[in-house]
Design an enzyme around this catalytic site. Structure first.
Site, PDB file in Angstrom:
ATOM      1  N   TYR A 234       0.803  -1.227   0.000  1.00  0.00           N
ATOM      2  CA  TYR A 234       0.000   0.000   0.000  1.00  0.00           C
ATOM      3  C   TYR A 234       0.839   1.283   0.000  1.00  0.00           C
ATOM      4  O   TYR A 234       0.274   2.376  -0.040  1.00  0.00           O
ATOM      5  CB  TYR A 234      -0.931  -0.003   1.216  1.00  0.00           C
ATOM      6  CG  TYR A 234      -1.910  -1.163   1.202  1.00  0.00           C
ATOM      7  CD1 TYR A 234      -2.886  -1.259   0.214  1.00  0.00           C
ATOM      8  CD2 TYR A 234      -1.850  -2.174   2.169  1.00  0.00           C
ATOM      9  CE1 TYR A 234      -3.774  -2.322   0.186  1.00  0.00           C
ATOM     10  CE2 TYR A 234      -2.735  -3.245   2.159  1.00  0.00           C
ATOM     11  CZ  TYR A 234      -3.698  -3.311   1.158  1.00  0.00           C
ATOM     12  OH  TYR A 234      -4.578  -4.363   1.126  1.00  0.00           O
TER      13      TYR A 234
ATOM     14  N   HIS B 260      -9.408   1.131  -5.337  1.00  0.00           N
ATOM     15  CA  HIS B 260      -8.494   0.313  -4.536  1.00  0.00           C
ATOM     16  C   HIS B 260      -7.083   0.764  -4.835  1.00  0.00           C
ATOM     17  O   HIS B 260      -6.719   0.920  -6.007  1.00  0.00           O
ATOM     18  CB  HIS B 260      -8.655  -1.181  -4.863  1.00  0.00           C
ATOM     19  CG  HIS B 260     -10.005  -1.693  -4.470  1.00  0.00           C
ATOM     20  ND1 HIS B 260     -10.306  -2.020  -3.166  1.00  0.00           N
ATOM     21  CD2 HIS B 260     -11.135  -1.873  -5.189  1.00  0.00           C
ATOM     22  CE1 HIS B 260     -11.582  -2.399  -3.116  1.00  0.00           C
ATOM     23  NE2 HIS B 260     -12.108  -2.312  -4.315  1.00  0.00           N
TER      24      HIS B 260
HETATM   25  C1  DQA Z   1      -7.837  -2.316  -0.632  1.00  0.00           C
HETATM   26  C2  DQA Z   1      -7.816  -3.757  -1.138  1.00  0.00           C
HETATM   27  C3  DQA Z   1      -8.591  -4.679  -0.208  1.00  0.00           C
HETATM   28  O1  DQA Z   1      -8.539  -6.014  -0.691  1.00  0.00           O
HETATM   29  C4  DQA Z   1      -8.011  -4.640   1.182  1.00  0.00           C
HETATM   30  O2  DQA Z   1      -8.763  -5.441   2.054  1.00  0.00           O
HETATM   31  C5  DQA Z   1      -7.853  -3.259   1.689  1.00  0.00           C
HETATM   32  C6  DQA Z   1      -7.338  -2.225   0.801  1.00  0.00           C
HETATM   33  C7  DQA Z   1      -6.962  -1.396  -1.499  1.00  0.00           C
HETATM   34  O3  DQA Z   1      -7.124  -0.187  -1.394  1.00  0.00           O
HETATM   35  O4  DQA Z   1      -6.117  -1.875  -2.251  1.00  0.00           O
HETATM   36  O5  DQA Z   1      -8.081  -2.980   2.865  1.00  0.00           O
HETATM   37  O6  DQA Z   1      -9.163  -1.828  -0.686  1.00  0.00           O
END
Ligand code: DQA
Length: 141
Positions: free
Chosen positions: A23, A101
Site C-alpha cells: 500500500y 483500490h
Molecule cells: C484495498 C484492497 C482490499 O482487498 C483490502 O482489504 C484493503 C485495501 C486497497 O485499497 O487496495 O483494505 O481496498
C-alpha cells in the site's frame, strides 16, 4: 456542503504502517493532501470519512442519499469482498459512485477476486495507488 464524499473503510486509517510493500508508505492524511493538491485548480470541496465499522459506513451512505454530493468515491477496504450491506446501501444512491483500490486487487489473493460492492458502483479503479482518489473525482467534473 462538500461536492464529493470520499469514504474509506477498515484498516485504511493504518496506511503508512500496514503492508507498505503493498500500500506504500503514505498515511491516509498524506493521501488526502495529495488528492486535494491535485484538485486545487478545480475548485471542488471534498469531505473525507473513514470508519472501520460496517454499520457506520452503511449509515454514512444512507445519510449521503439525502445530501447533495455530485458523486461518491469509496474504498471499502476488505468490505469490498464481503459486504452485502454496503452494496445494498450504495444501491440507494442516485449519484455516481466510483470504487477505488490502492492495490491491484486482481493480482492478489483469490479471496480478493470477488468485488461485491463494485456491483453497485458506476466504475472501479484498482492499482493506481494514491492517484486513484483524485482521478476518480476528476472523472466526474
Ligand atoms: C484495498 C484492497 C482490499 O482487498 C483490502 O482489504 C484493503 C485495501 C486497497 O485499497 O487496495 O483494505 O481496498
Amino acid at each position: 456542503m462538500a461536492d464529493f464524499l470520499i469514504i474509506n473503510g477498515p484498516n485504511l486509517n493504518m496506511l503508512g504502517k500496514r503492508e507498505p510493500e503493498v500500500y506504500g508508505t503514505l498515511t491516509l492524511e498524506d493521501v488526502r493532501k495529495h488528492t486535494e493538491a491535485k484538485l486545487k485548480d478545480e475548485g471542488v470541496k471534498l469531505e473525507w470519512f473513514q470508519s472501520n465499522l460496517e454499520g457506520e459506513i452503511v449509515e454514512r451512505i444512507q445519510k449521503a442519499a439525502s445530501q447533495n454530493y455530485r458523486a461518491i468515491v469509496i474504498n471499502p477496504g476488505g468490505y469490498a469482498h464481503t459486504s452485502v450491506a454496503i452494496h445494498d446501501a450504495l444501491k440507494i444512491l442516485q449519484i455516481p459512485v466510483i470504487e477505488v483500490h490502492l492495490s491491484q486487487v486482481y493480482r492478489r489473493e483469490d479471496f480478493r477476486q470477488t468485488l461485491l460492492t463494485a456491483k453497485a458502483c458506476m466504475a472501479i479503479m484498482t492499482g493506481l495507488g494514491k492517484d486513484a482518489y483524485w482521478l476518480a473525482v476528476k472523472s466526474q467534473l
